[in-house]
Enzyme design. Structure first.
Site, PDB file in Angstrom:
ATOM      1  N   HIS A  51       0.918  -1.113   0.121  1.00  7.08           N
ATOM      2  CA  HIS A  51      -0.066  -0.050   0.084  1.00  7.08           C
ATOM      3  C   HIS A  51       0.778   1.236  -0.181  1.00  7.08           C
ATOM      4  O   HIS A  51       2.173   1.218   0.207  1.00  7.08           O
ATOM      5  CB  HIS A  51      -0.822  -0.180   1.232  1.00  7.08           C
ATOM      6  CG  HIS A  51      -2.046  -1.181   1.105  1.00  7.08           C
ATOM      7  ND1 HIS A  51      -3.144  -1.129   2.088  1.00  7.08           N
ATOM      8  CD2 HIS A  51      -2.130  -2.122   0.155  1.00  7.08           C
ATOM      9  CE1 HIS A  51      -3.875  -2.206   1.464  1.00  7.08           C
ATOM     10  NE2 HIS A  51      -3.307  -2.667   0.562  1.00  7.08           N
ATOM     11  N   GLU A  53       1.093   3.795   2.188  1.00  5.85           N
ATOM     12  CA  GLU A  53       2.054   3.971   3.515  1.00  5.85           C
ATOM     13  C   GLU A  53       3.253   3.252   3.492  1.00  5.85           C
ATOM     14  O   GLU A  53       4.161   3.771   3.866  1.00  5.85           O
ATOM     15  CB  GLU A  53       0.981   4.004   4.464  1.00  5.85           C
ATOM     16  CG  GLU A  53      -0.133   4.702   4.611  1.00  5.85           C
ATOM     17  CD  GLU A  53      -1.360   3.980   4.013  1.00  5.85           C
ATOM     18  OE1 GLU A  53      -2.615   4.139   4.399  1.00  5.85           O
ATOM     19  OE2 GLU A  53      -1.215   3.519   2.811  1.00  5.85           O
ATOM     20  N   ALA A 157     -21.478   8.263 -28.919  1.00  6.27           N
ATOM     21  CA  ALA A 157     -21.164   9.174 -29.897  1.00  6.27           C
ATOM     22  C   ALA A 157     -22.422   9.619 -30.832  1.00  6.27           C
ATOM     23  O   ALA A 157     -23.213   8.615 -31.106  1.00  6.27           O
ATOM     24  CB  ALA A 157     -19.997   8.751 -30.831  1.00  6.27           C
ATOM     25  N   ASP A 208     -22.770  -3.951 -34.661  1.00  4.54           N
ATOM     26  CA  ASP A 208     -21.489  -3.508 -34.934  1.00  4.54           C
ATOM     27  C   ASP A 208     -20.192  -4.265 -34.713  1.00  4.54           C
ATOM     28  O   ASP A 208     -19.185  -3.897 -35.254  1.00  4.54           O
ATOM     29  CB  ASP A 208     -21.239  -2.258 -33.686  1.00  4.54           C
ATOM     30  CG  ASP A 208     -22.397  -0.972 -34.047  1.00  4.54           C
ATOM     31  OD1 ASP A 208     -22.624  -0.917 -35.043  1.00  4.54           O
ATOM     32  OD2 ASP A 208     -22.310  -0.080 -33.110  1.00  4.54           O
ATOM     33  N   LEU A 212     -14.619  -4.400 -27.828  1.00  5.72           N
ATOM     34  CA  LEU A 212     -14.347  -3.653 -26.716  1.00  5.72           C
ATOM     35  C   LEU A 212     -12.767  -4.229 -25.956  1.00  5.72           C
ATOM     36  O   LEU A 212     -13.067  -4.515 -24.852  1.00  5.72           O
ATOM     37  CB  LEU A 212     -15.596  -4.223 -25.705  1.00  5.72           C
ATOM     38  CG  LEU A 212     -17.076  -3.960 -26.374  1.00  5.72           C
ATOM     39  CD1 LEU A 212     -18.017  -4.455 -25.395  1.00  5.72           C
ATOM     40  CD2 LEU A 212     -16.900  -2.397 -26.470  1.00  5.72           C
ATOM     41  N   GLU A 290     -22.213   1.396 -23.296  1.00  2.00           N
ATOM     42  CA  GLU A 290     -21.981   1.951 -24.305  1.00  2.00           C
ATOM     43  C   GLU A 290     -23.108   1.612 -25.375  1.00  2.00           C
ATOM     44  O   GLU A 290     -23.028   2.505 -26.534  1.00  2.00           O
ATOM     45  CB  GLU A 290     -20.673   0.931 -25.309  1.00  2.00           C
ATOM     46  CG  GLU A 290     -19.410   1.709 -24.846  1.00  2.00           C
ATOM     47  CD  GLU A 290     -18.408   1.439 -25.880  1.00  2.00           C
ATOM     48  OE1 GLU A 290     -18.788   0.966 -26.753  1.00  2.00           O
ATOM     49  OE2 GLU A 290     -17.355   1.972 -25.903  1.00  2.00           O
ATOM     50  N   GLY A 292     -27.054  -0.110 -27.010  1.00  2.00           N
ATOM     51  CA  GLY A 292     -27.488   0.760 -27.747  1.00  2.00           C
ATOM     52  C   GLY A 292     -28.478   1.734 -27.284  1.00  2.00           C
ATOM     53  O   GLY A 292     -28.398   2.016 -25.812  1.00  2.00           O
ATOM     54  N   LEU A 296     -29.224   2.449 -23.144  1.00  2.00           N
ATOM     55  CA  LEU A 296     -28.833   3.665 -22.506  1.00  2.00           C
ATOM     56  C   LEU A 296     -30.135   4.493 -21.942  1.00  2.00           C
ATOM     57  O   LEU A 296     -29.903   5.024 -20.666  1.00  2.00           O
ATOM     58  CB  LEU A 296     -28.099   4.872 -23.594  1.00  2.00           C
ATOM     59  CG  LEU A 296     -26.438   4.331 -24.014  1.00  2.00           C
ATOM     60  CD1 LEU A 296     -26.379   4.871 -25.171  1.00  2.00           C
ATOM     61  CD2 LEU A 296     -25.603   4.683 -22.920  1.00  2.00           C
TER      62      LEU A 296
END
Length: 347
Positions: A51, A53, A157, A208, A212, A290, A292, A296
Site C-alpha cells: 500500500h 503508506e 457518440a 457493430d 471492446l 456503450e 444501444g 442507454l
C-alpha cells in the site's frame, strides 16, 4: 492553501498514478514530511502489492526521522489483514507521531477502525484535509461500497443532428458507423484500461460487431458485458473471442466456459436492478454503458448513472437512430480536433 493541503495535494497526485491497476482497491498516495521537507513518498501501484503508506515509509532514507515526522495519506490507513498487513499497525510500530488523512474509508473492514488504531497507538490524527477531493478521486470505490453497485458511466457518440446510428438495410448488417475521429477512438481505448467493464446490448453487438478490447492504448482489457436474453448472438462475433472475461446476461442458463460467463437473470423482473446486484457480487466497481439507445435510455429513465461522456462528431446522418433523450448541462467540454466531448456528472 495551508501546509497540510499542499502535502495532501501531492498525495492525490501520487494516487492518480494507480488508475487502472489498483482496483478493486482504491487509489492512494502517501507523503512523509519532516521539518517542512518531503523525506518519503509512495503510492499503491497494484492490487495485491504494498500500500501507499508502506511504500512511503520504505522510501525514507533515514528511518530515525519517522519518529519526528508527519505522514499524509488521502484515505484512512487500513486496519485489517487482506493481501497485505494493516498499514495502521505499521504506522504505530514506526512511532510516527502525526498522521493527516484526506477521508474515511467506508469499506466495512476499515470504516474508522484504522483511525481508532492510530489514536490508541498514540498518533495525533488530523482528518478531513481535502476531503471532497479525496472522495472524488475514489468515487468508483465509494459508490461501490456505499450504494452497493458499480459506478455507472454512460457513453455514446452522436452526430451534429443528433443521431447515434444511420439507417441500416438489415439488423443483420455488421458494420460500424464511425461518427468521431481517431483521437476520440484512442481516448476510449485509454478509458477501457481504467474501468472495470464495458456494457452493450444485443443489437449493438449484432450490428457493430465490437471487440471492446484495448488496442490503441497500453493496458489491460476490461470485462465485457452483453445482454442477450435468448442467446441469439452468433459465436463468430468478436465479443466471443476469449480475449477478455465476457459476461452474457441471459434468461436461459448459468454456465462458465473459458472466459465466457453466462449469467441467468429474470427478464420479467427489473433487469437493471438484477444487473447491479450481480455486478456488485462480482466486485465490478465501474461499468461504461456503450449502447444501444434502448439500453442507454433505460439507465437514464431510472436515473441510474453517475457520469456521462458524449461525443459530438463532425457528421450529419439526417435520419436513423436518435440519440437518447438527455436533458442535462455538461460540466466539461473538450475539443478533440473536430469532435466535441461533453462530460456530465449526476450529483
Amino acid at each position: 492553501m495551508n501546509e497540510d493541503e499542499i502535502y495532501m495535494r501531492r498525495c492525490l497526485e501520487l494516487a492518480k498514478l494507480g488508475i487502472g491497476t489498483t482496483a478493486p482497491n482504491p487509489m492512494v498516495g502517501s507523503v512523509i514530511v519532516y521539518e517542512g521537507k518531503i523525506i518519503g513518498e509512495g503510492y499503491h501501484k497494484k492490487c495485491g502489492e504494498a500500500h501507499a503508506e508502506v511504500n512511503a515509509i520504505n522510501s525514507v532514507k533515514n528511518p530515525e526521522l519517522l519518529e519526528k515526522a508527519t505522514l499524509y495519506v488521502n484515505l484512512e490507513p487500513c486496519a485489517h489483514h487482506g493481501k497485505t498487513p494493516p498499514c495502521s499497525d505499521l504506522i504505530v510500530r514506526k512511532k510516527i507521531p502525526r498522521v493527516v488523512i484526506g477521508c474515511v474509508d467506508s469499506f466495512a473492514k476499515v470504516a474508522g477502525k484504522g483511525i481508532e488504531k492510530l489514536k490508541k497507538g498514540g498518533c495525533d490524527v488530523t482528518l478531513g484535509v481535502l476531503e471532497k477531493e479525496s472522495r472524488w478521486l475514489n468515487r468508483r470505490f465509494f459508490t461501490f461500497h456505499e450504494k452497493k453497485r458499480p459506478y455507472i458511466i454512460l457513453k455514446w457518440a452522436e452526430t451534429k443532428d443528433g443521431f447515434i446510428d444511420k439507417k441500416r438495410k438489415s439488423e443483420e448488417t455488421v458494420e460500424q458507423n464511425w461518427i468521431t475521429n481517431q483521437l476520440s477512438k484512442k481516448l476510449v481505448h485509454k478509458w477501457r484500461t481504467e474501468e472495470a467493464a464495458f456494457m452493450v446490448g444485443r443489437k449493438t453487438v449484432k450490428k457493430d460487431n465490437p471487440q471492446l478490447t484495448v488496442r490503441d492504448w497500453v493496458g489491460r482489457n476490461p470485462a465485457r458485458i452483453v445482454l442477450d436474453q435468448k442467446l441469439k448472438l452468433s459465436k463468430d462475433l468478436k465479443i466471443f473471442d476469449n480475449q477478455s472475461n465476457t459476461l452474457i446476461f441471459n434468461a436461459k442458463k448459468e454456465e462458465q466456459k473459458d472466459n465466457l460467463h453466462y449469467l441467468k437473470i429474470d427478464y420479467e423482473k427489473d433487469v437493471l436492478a438484477q444487473l447491479m446486484q450481480r455486478l456488485y457480487e462480482l466486485e465490478i466497481q465501474s461499468v461504461v454503458v456503450e449502447g444501444g439507445e434502448q439500453l442507454l435510455s433505460g439507465f437514464i429513465k431510472k436515473n441510474l448513472w453517475d457520469e456521462a461522456r458524449i461525443f459530438v462528431g463532425n457528421k450529419y446522418f439526417k435520419a436513423g437512430v436518435r440519440a437518447p433523450d438527455f436533458n442535462f448541462v455538461p460540466e466539461e467540454e473538450i475539443w478533440l480536433e473536430d469532435t466535441l466531448l461533453k462530460i456530465y456528472y449526476n450529483h
